[in-house]
Design an enzyme around this catalytic site. Structure first.
Site, PDB file in Angstrom:
ATOM      1  N   CYS A 283      34.267  -3.830  -7.724  1.00  0.00           N
ATOM      2  CA  CYS A 283      34.630  -4.509  -8.972  1.00  0.00           C
ATOM      3  C   CYS A 283      33.487  -4.555  -9.965  1.00  0.00           C
ATOM      4  O   CYS A 283      33.679  -4.924 -11.128  1.00  0.00           O
ATOM      5  CB  CYS A 283      35.155  -5.909  -8.665  1.00  0.00           C
ATOM      6  SG  CYS A 283      36.642  -5.845  -7.651  1.00  0.00           S
TER       7      CYS A 283
ATOM      8  N   HIS B  37      42.308  -7.427 -14.852  1.00  0.00           N
ATOM      9  CA  HIS B  37      41.236  -6.919 -13.995  1.00  0.00           C
ATOM     10  C   HIS B  37      41.477  -5.456 -13.604  1.00  0.00           C
ATOM     11  O   HIS B  37      41.677  -5.141 -12.436  1.00  0.00           O
ATOM     12  CB  HIS B  37      41.121  -7.818 -12.755  1.00  0.00           C
ATOM     13  CG  HIS B  37      39.944  -7.521 -11.870  1.00  0.00           C
ATOM     14  ND1 HIS B  37      38.850  -6.788 -12.276  1.00  0.00           N
ATOM     15  CD2 HIS B  37      39.700  -7.871 -10.570  1.00  0.00           C
ATOM     16  CE1 HIS B  37      37.990  -6.695 -11.265  1.00  0.00           C
ATOM     17  NE2 HIS B  37      38.477  -7.338 -10.236  1.00  0.00           N
TER      18      HIS B  37
END
Lengths: 386, 386
Positions: free
Chosen positions: A84, A333
């Site tokens: 991430c 995201h």
């Protein structure tokens, strides 16, 4: 090393993208180049972040796809990946390529296409960022790992379930003011607590979104930035990169060494301390993560992050606004793009272009991007020009 | 920018690895650190190349796995990917991190685990480095794309099928002298021509191998290299990175712009010309690729590469020995490790440690690493110390 500045930013609306991966890359990249108001032929290299298109879209080697999308086929390109934190890793490499004099102008970007896959396939692809042999293969997923962190946090600092929910409530409220955000839906603490259970104590409202999206940044050497660009320039003051063990079993999960190490480097380079930061975009893959991170960044004492949020200190009009964009929780995201979308928001605020969600007196902003269960972290600090 | 030197090298034997991905990473990394004869705590960051472990092993975020494998959990790490040029991209990022003063000592490495998967799954994973939408999805694979290049090369420069086969014959002969090589089997031109047909005119003997393997390099600032390390030091003289369109339909496939651009940059930085290079490791995913590449590198005139090989000019005792290691063809091609394994060989030769395959008067060596169908290329130039 010489100074580096942001001269252009671009991102797609987050959520379900109505085109192909290439279309999404092209839209973000063209927006950034257009925003920079430069001759695109000045761009010398592309640093591109993508987490798992190899698995979700069967597409690796994405750097050249970006070069083609913007009609600059012969540029050198590379793909960066750190789960991430992928987008910020691409940013950091682009930053250093200019700082050390290798290039004068580079395009950094990231993208992830996710909504075309089913939840089990998305979950499996995300779990590839655990220690697969020890974790994913025995059933661990990221919600379950961060739920462990939440439970441990409650054990150490008291049950802050209600205060923790306020991170989601606040991020949803901010997202309502961000046209690029995936969610435009106000929620309250009860919505979060009574949401579909994912991994106790986390409900679906404690979890960030599955999103498509791309985000791009044009960087230039500070010494030439205002000569080549007609945009509002934002300077990079510092960058930090920290690491830690990938597996959850051998580390502190209520404070991440990767964040602490990255913060030390970034603050050191910028010559700043946490209290100098006016606002920040902070990695909130889960509500508990935002709480741990704002503590590790030095904004609040250990164990006090959840209360600080519930007291409104991180709200748009608070002492240190966090995730004015809506964050991973409500803006979205898209993994490879996330760090760059955070920087998009920081730059937008520093330019004074954030419209209804504009933070007052936003002069110095920070983005914090975490990969894996606290296994890698990149932090960057920015300052607007008067 | 300051000078950068190689102070340690390590690689596994290529082929089927008798352990896990983590074991393979640990073996290569520990060998490099041991070879560097340094206190491992001097290492400040890890740049790691892996092509498609996300698909073949379900493991992304491999940087922290490397840090853990060597017992330095808190190091910052990142993964680089650029298809078959992945390993050299990791090297280049590590090189610049020291050149610009960010770090003094870094570990660069790469690994790929491939032999545990079936041929169709390997082929699918490799084809993710094409323009998937336009190529892989309509059935294109890398052997078929490079077969197009061979046919076009024959059309432009004459049918050099026999001379082309000599690239494989020579690489196999060299690999017999390399204990780390996957294949230890001498072949002749008839073996190549009569091999199992893959994509006309390429037979299985024109194609590189499916391999497991890892390779690691310890880099240090030249100014401290001999103070901290007890190894034979090799200096990096130049590095170049070039790109080109990913898709085959819109470019010249008998000369790769990515190689020409990377070569221009690397030669320029080193202040050298092709005739200054004593020997090279050159990307030979297919026999035709080696021929195109040695021309694009300026070692031979366009259209003369195949004949140069068949005349013995690239043999171990020739004017410019190519692929003394055995190359991707016979040493092996564990994608993420390949570029670093090339550098392992260049450094071994420059140290005079290559045993039976030692090249006489090896003072300046080059590695050339190509990703995709000529979509990205990294070239590095090295010099041994007297």
């Amino acid at each position: 090393m010489r100074g580096v500045s942001v001269i252009g930013i671009g991102e797609t609306k987050m959520g379900k993208y109505p085109g192909t991966l290439k279309d999404m890359i092209r839209e973000g990249a063209e927006k950034a180049i257009s925003d920079a108001k430069i001759d695109k032929k000045l761009i010398e290299a592309i640093y591109f972040g993508n987490f798992n298109g190899s698995f979700w879209s069967g597409q690796s080697l994405m750097g050249p796809l970006v070069a083609e999308a913007i009609g600059l086929e012969d540029l050198p390109t590379m793909r960066l990946e750190g789960a991430c934190a992928t987008g910020s890793l691409a940013f950091r490499q682009g930053f250093y390529s200019i700082a050390c004099g290798l290039y004068d102008v580079v395009l950094v970007g990231g993208a992830e296409l996710m909504t075309h896959k089913s939840t089990p396939v998305i979950t499996e692809g995300l779990a590839s960022a655990t220690d697969v042999e020890l974790e994913a293969k025995v059933g661990a997923t990221f919600p379950s790992l961060f739920a462990l962190a939440a439970n441990r946090y409650f054990y150490e600092y008291g049950n802050v379930r209600e205060e923790m929910a306020m991170a989601a409530v606040q991020n949803h409220a901010n997202a309502c003011l961000n046209p690029d955000a995936q969610m435009h839906k106000r929620i309250d603490v009860d919505t979060v607590k009574n949401g579909f259970p994912v991994a106790y104590p986390l409900t679906v409202y404690d979890c960030s979104l599955v999103s498509d999206g791309s985000a791009f940044i044009v960087l230039a050497a500070s010494e030439i930035a205002d000569k080549i660009s007609g945009s509002k320039i934002v300077d990079v003051l510092g960058s930090g990169h920290g690491g830690s063990t990938i597996q959850v079993s051998t580390k502190n999960i209520t404070s991440f060494a990767a964040t602490r190490n990255a913060a030390k480097e970034a603050y050191g380079m910028a010559g700043l301390k946490p209290s100098d930061i006016d606002f920040a975009e902070v990695h909130d893959c889960f509500t508990i993560t935002q709480i741990i991170n704002i503590e590790d960044l030095g904004f609040f004492e250990k164990g006090r992050g959840a209360r600080a949020i519930s007291e409104g200190r991180t709200a748009l009009d608070g002492a240190i606004p966090i995730n004015s964009s809506g964050g991973l929780k409500a803006k979205g995201h898209p993994i490879g793009a996330t760090g760059l979308s955070q920087i998009f928001e920081v730059v937008t605020q520093l330019r004074g272009d954030a419209g209804e969600r504009q933070i007052k007196n936003a002069r110095i902003g920070l983005n914090h991007n975490l990969g894996g269960m606290g296994a890698t972290c990149v932090i960057n600090i920015f300052r607007g020009r008067e």
